[in-house]
Design a protein around this motif. Sequence first.
Motif, PDB file in Angstrom:
ATOM      1  N   ASP A 188      -7.723  13.506  28.197  1.00  0.00           N
ATOM      2  CA  ASP A 188      -6.412  13.064  28.702  1.00  0.00           C
ATOM      3  C   ASP A 188      -5.845  11.877  27.923  1.00  0.00           C
ATOM      4  O   ASP A 188      -4.723  11.445  28.201  1.00  0.00           O
ATOM      5  N   GLY A 189      -6.601  11.311  26.998  1.00  0.00           N
ATOM      6  CA  GLY A 189      -6.053  10.253  26.154  1.00  0.00           C
ATOM      7  C   GLY A 189      -6.667   8.876  26.353  1.00  0.00           C
ATOM      8  O   GLY A 189      -6.459   7.979  25.535  1.00  0.00           O
ATOM      9  N   LEU A 190      -7.414   8.683  27.442  1.00  0.00           N
ATOM     10  CA  LEU A 190      -8.036   7.358  27.629  1.00  0.00           C
ATOM     11  C   LEU A 190      -9.119   7.152  26.569  1.00  0.00           C
ATOM     12  O   LEU A 190      -9.960   8.033  26.355  1.00  0.00           O
ATOM     13  N   ALA A 191      -9.097   5.993  25.909  1.00  0.00           N
ATOM     14  CA  ALA A 191     -10.123   5.701  24.907  1.00  0.00           C
ATOM     15  C   ALA A 191     -11.489   5.658  25.582  1.00  0.00           C
ATOM     16  O   ALA A 191     -11.638   5.035  26.655  1.00  0.00           O
ATOM     17  N   LEU A 192     -12.483   6.298  24.983  1.00  0.00           N
ATOM     18  CA  LEU A 192     -13.831   6.218  25.547  1.00  0.00           C
ATOM     19  C   LEU A 192     -14.331   4.784  25.440  1.00  0.00           C
ATOM     20  O   LEU A 192     -14.083   4.096  24.458  1.00  0.00           O
ATOM     21  N   SER A 193     -15.018   4.349  26.481  1.00  0.00           N
ATOM     22  CA  SER A 193     -15.595   3.006  26.505  1.00  0.00           C
ATOM     23  C   SER A 193     -16.779   3.011  27.460  1.00  0.00           C
ATOM     24  O   SER A 193     -16.723   3.677  28.499  1.00  0.00           O
ATOM     25  N   SER A 194     -17.808   2.270  27.110  1.00  0.00           N
ATOM     26  CA  SER A 194     -18.957   2.161  28.032  1.00  0.00           C
ATOM     27  C   SER A 194     -18.484   1.601  29.368  1.00  0.00           C
ATOM     28  O   SER A 194     -19.053   1.903  30.412  1.00  0.00           O
ATOM     29  N   SER A 200     -13.552   3.372  39.417  1.00  0.00           N
ATOM     30  CA  SER A 200     -13.524   4.338  40.517  1.00  0.00           C
ATOM     31  C   SER A 200     -12.619   5.489  40.095  1.00  0.00           C
ATOM     32  O   SER A 200     -11.894   5.387  39.092  1.00  0.00           O
ATOM     33  N   ALA A 201     -12.618   6.569  40.887  1.00  0.00           N
ATOM     34  CA  ALA A 201     -11.773   7.724  40.530  1.00  0.00           C
ATOM     35  C   ALA A 201     -10.302   7.309  40.467  1.00  0.00           C
ATOM     36  O   ALA A 201      -9.567   7.701  39.547  1.00  0.00           O
ATOM     37  N   ASP A 202      -9.875   6.480  41.427  1.00  0.00           N
ATOM     38  CA  ASP A 202      -8.471   6.042  41.434  1.00  0.00           C
ATOM     39  C   ASP A 202      -8.162   5.171  40.216  1.00  0.00           C
ATOM     40  O   ASP A 202      -7.107   5.284  39.590  1.00  0.00           O
ATOM     41  N   GLU A 203      -9.099   4.263  39.910  1.00  0.00           N
ATOM     42  CA  GLU A 203      -8.885   3.380  38.753  1.00  0.00           C
ATOM     43  C   GLU A 203      -8.868   4.191  37.452  1.00  0.00           C
ATOM     44  O   GLU A 203      -8.073   3.923  36.548  1.00  0.00           O
ATOM     45  N   ARG A 204      -9.746   5.180  37.396  1.00  0.00           N
ATOM     46  CA  ARG A 204      -9.797   6.031  36.183  1.00  0.00           C
ATOM     47  C   ARG A 204      -8.456   6.748  35.983  1.00  0.00           C
ATOM     48  O   ARG A 204      -7.960   6.858  34.851  1.00  0.00           O
ATOM     49  N   ALA A 205      -7.873   7.212  37.087  1.00  0.00           N
ATOM     50  CA  ALA A 205      -6.574   7.897  36.990  1.00  0.00           C
ATOM     51  C   ALA A 205      -5.498   6.907  36.541  1.00  0.00           C
ATOM     52  O   ALA A 205      -4.676   7.219  35.666  1.00  0.00           O
ATOM     53  N   ALA A 206      -5.521   5.708  37.120  1.00  0.00           N
ATOM     54  CA  ALA A 206      -4.501   4.709  36.782  1.00  0.00           C
ATOM     55  C   ALA A 206      -4.668   4.198  35.351  1.00  0.00           C
ATOM     56  O   ALA A 206      -3.686   3.844  34.685  1.00  0.00           O
ATOM     57  N   ALA A 207      -5.924   4.179  34.876  1.00  0.00           N
ATOM     58  CA  ALA A 207      -6.215   3.632  33.543  1.00  0.00           C
ATOM     59  C   ALA A 207      -5.476   4.388  32.443  1.00  0.00           C
ATOM     60  O   ALA A 207      -5.191   3.842  31.376  1.00  0.00           O
ATOM     61  N   LEU A 208      -5.154   5.630  32.717  1.00  0.00           N
ATOM     62  CA  LEU A 208      -4.453   6.452  31.747  1.00  0.00           C
ATOM     63  C   LEU A 208      -3.105   5.845  31.348  1.00  0.00           C
ATOM     64  O   LEU A 208      -2.564   6.129  30.270  1.00  0.00           O
ATOM     65  N   ALA A 209      -2.569   5.002  32.228  1.00  0.00           N
ATOM     66  CA  ALA A 209      -1.304   4.336  31.902  1.00  0.00           C
ATOM     67  C   ALA A 209      -1.427   3.475  30.643  1.00  0.00           C
ATOM     68  O   ALA A 209      -0.418   3.222  29.972  1.00  0.00           O
ATOM     69  N   LEU A 210      -2.649   3.050  30.308  1.00  0.00           N
ATOM     70  CA  LEU A 210      -2.810   2.169  29.142  1.00  0.00           C
ATOM     71  C   LEU A 210      -2.433   2.899  27.839  1.00  0.00           C
ATOM     72  O   LEU A 210      -1.508   2.452  27.134  1.00  0.00           O
ATOM     73  N   PRO A 211      -3.087   4.026  27.501  1.00  0.00           N
ATOM     74  CA  PRO A 211      -2.627   4.718  26.286  1.00  0.00           C
ATOM     75  C   PRO A 211      -1.198   5.222  26.417  1.00  0.00           C
ATOM     76  O   PRO A 211      -0.439   5.223  25.427  1.00  0.00           O
ATOM     77  N   GLN A 212      -0.823   5.630  27.627  1.00  0.00           N
ATOM     78  CA  GLN A 212       0.540   6.164  27.789  1.00  0.00           C
ATOM     79  C   GLN A 212       1.591   5.080  27.541  1.00  0.00           C
ATOM     80  O   GLN A 212       2.628   5.334  26.928  1.00  0.00           O
ATOM     81  N   GLY A 240       2.994  -1.286  37.199  1.00  0.00           N
ATOM     82  CA  GLY A 240       3.392  -0.227  38.119  1.00  0.00           C
ATOM     83  C   GLY A 240       2.260   0.743  38.387  1.00  0.00           C
ATOM     84  O   GLY A 240       2.156   1.316  39.480  1.00  0.00           O
ATOM     85  N   ALA A 241       1.390   0.922  37.399  1.00  0.00           N
ATOM     86  CA  ALA A 241       0.272   1.864  37.568  1.00  0.00           C
ATOM     87  C   ALA A 241      -0.876   1.243  38.345  1.00  0.00           C
ATOM     88  O   ALA A 241      -1.829   1.940  38.692  1.00  0.00           O
ATOM     89  N   GLY A 242      -0.811  -0.083  38.562  1.00  0.00           N
ATOM     90  CA  GLY A 242      -1.868  -0.720  39.354  1.00  0.00           C
ATOM     91  C   GLY A 242      -2.749  -1.674  38.567  1.00  0.00           C
ATOM     92  O   GLY A 242      -3.719  -2.211  39.108  1.00  0.00           O
ATOM     93  N   PHE A 243      -2.422  -1.904  37.287  1.00  0.00           N
ATOM     94  CA  PHE A 243      -3.189  -2.917  36.546  1.00  0.00           C
ATOM     95  C   PHE A 243      -2.883  -4.291  37.134  1.00  0.00           C
ATOM     96  O   PHE A 243      -1.756  -4.552  37.574  1.00  0.00           O
ATOM     97  N   GLY A 244      -3.882  -5.155  37.154  1.00  0.00           N
ATOM     98  CA  GLY A 244      -3.694  -6.525  37.647  1.00  0.00           C
ATOM     99  C   GLY A 244      -3.204  -7.373  36.493  1.00  0.00           C
ATOM    100  O   GLY A 244      -2.076  -7.224  36.031  1.00  0.00           O
ATOM    101  N   ALA A 272      -4.456  -5.242  26.269  1.00  0.00           N
ATOM    102  CA  ALA A 272      -5.665  -5.465  27.070  1.00  0.00           C
ATOM    103  C   ALA A 272      -5.206  -5.778  28.478  1.00  0.00           C
ATOM    104  O   ALA A 272      -4.290  -6.591  28.667  1.00  0.00           O
ATOM    105  N   ALA A 273      -5.802  -5.118  29.450  1.00  0.00           N
ATOM    106  CA  ALA A 273      -5.377  -5.331  30.835  1.00  0.00           C
ATOM    107  C   ALA A 273      -6.532  -4.995  31.767  1.00  0.00           C
ATOM    108  O   ALA A 273      -7.472  -4.285  31.387  1.00  0.00           O
TER     109      ALA A 273
END
Length: 286
Positions: A188-194, A200-212, A240-244, A272-273
């Motif tokens: 889906d485009g999220l950079a792989l990272s350890s 969490s599942a919700d955070e993983r979904a929101a994290a996609l906003a970073l590359p987008q 808006g996606a939920g990043f602090g 970075a967020a």
Amino acid sequence: MTASQDCPLDIVRSPAELRGRVRAWQAAGQRVALVPTMGALHAGHLALVTKGLDQADVAVASIFVNPKQFGPGEDLERYPRDEAGDAAKLAGAGCSLLYAPDVATMYPPGFASFVRVAGLPDLLCGRVRPGHFDGVATVVAKLLSAAQADVAVFGEKDWQQLAIIRRMAADLDIGTQITGCGIVRDTDGLALSSRNAYLSADERAAALALPQALIAARGAILSGLPVAAALAAGSRRLKGAGFGSIDYFELADGETLHSLGTPATGARLLAAAVIGKTRLIDNIAL
Ligand code: AMP
């Protein structure tokens, strides 16, 4: 330790053993690639091994969770560790040796030296992680010095780190060629990272906003929107996606890392967020 049924890969734990193995390959006319990591390996790390094997005959990986690059309150203690799983992945990728020293070997009592690159570490991530890149430069200098490999491979995911390591290797006449490897992303485009393992599942979904957000900012800048407006929109999208906290959302020169107010050749968008408790970084070429 030699490869066995229990461990599919030779593992050495001292700089002398590492150098002995690398020298033996080099004496036999083989080029050696070093791939430094902190473990918890994923396909992004394995791409570095593949890249190393494009440029050398033998790949050696290192795993060391470097306490000197973690600040107070960061995730040193909970950083994921799985040496056996990592060794199996490395063997599967064609790696020939793992260097996995413990902290007392890397930093024995009395250890008193550190490597600091001036300038670059003060920007971007360095503003919120003071001392982080001194820890990185110190451990990478030690790894490069111990291995004396022909080439060492680092990921573009950590763009600032790669720039700092290139500077250090040039400044210190380190004979190892530093090679960058493109960012490996999830489907889906999220950079792989350890650190994605923390999400969490919700955070993983929101994290996609970073590359987008980075891709949208690139599109906006290339279609003529002023850089400041495109960057502000990127930050808003992350919020808006939920990043602090958003540590930065910047356009910078790819080498000097200096902020750019207008598009230029070699420019890079970097962000970075923090989502939940996890800090994520990403970057793309303009
Ligand atoms: P780490 O284990 O996170 O310290 O990363 C070790 C090396 O792998 C560094 O050079 C990183 O830049 C690189 N790396 C980590 N994630 C990726 C990725 N998704 N794509 C390419 N390289 C990566």
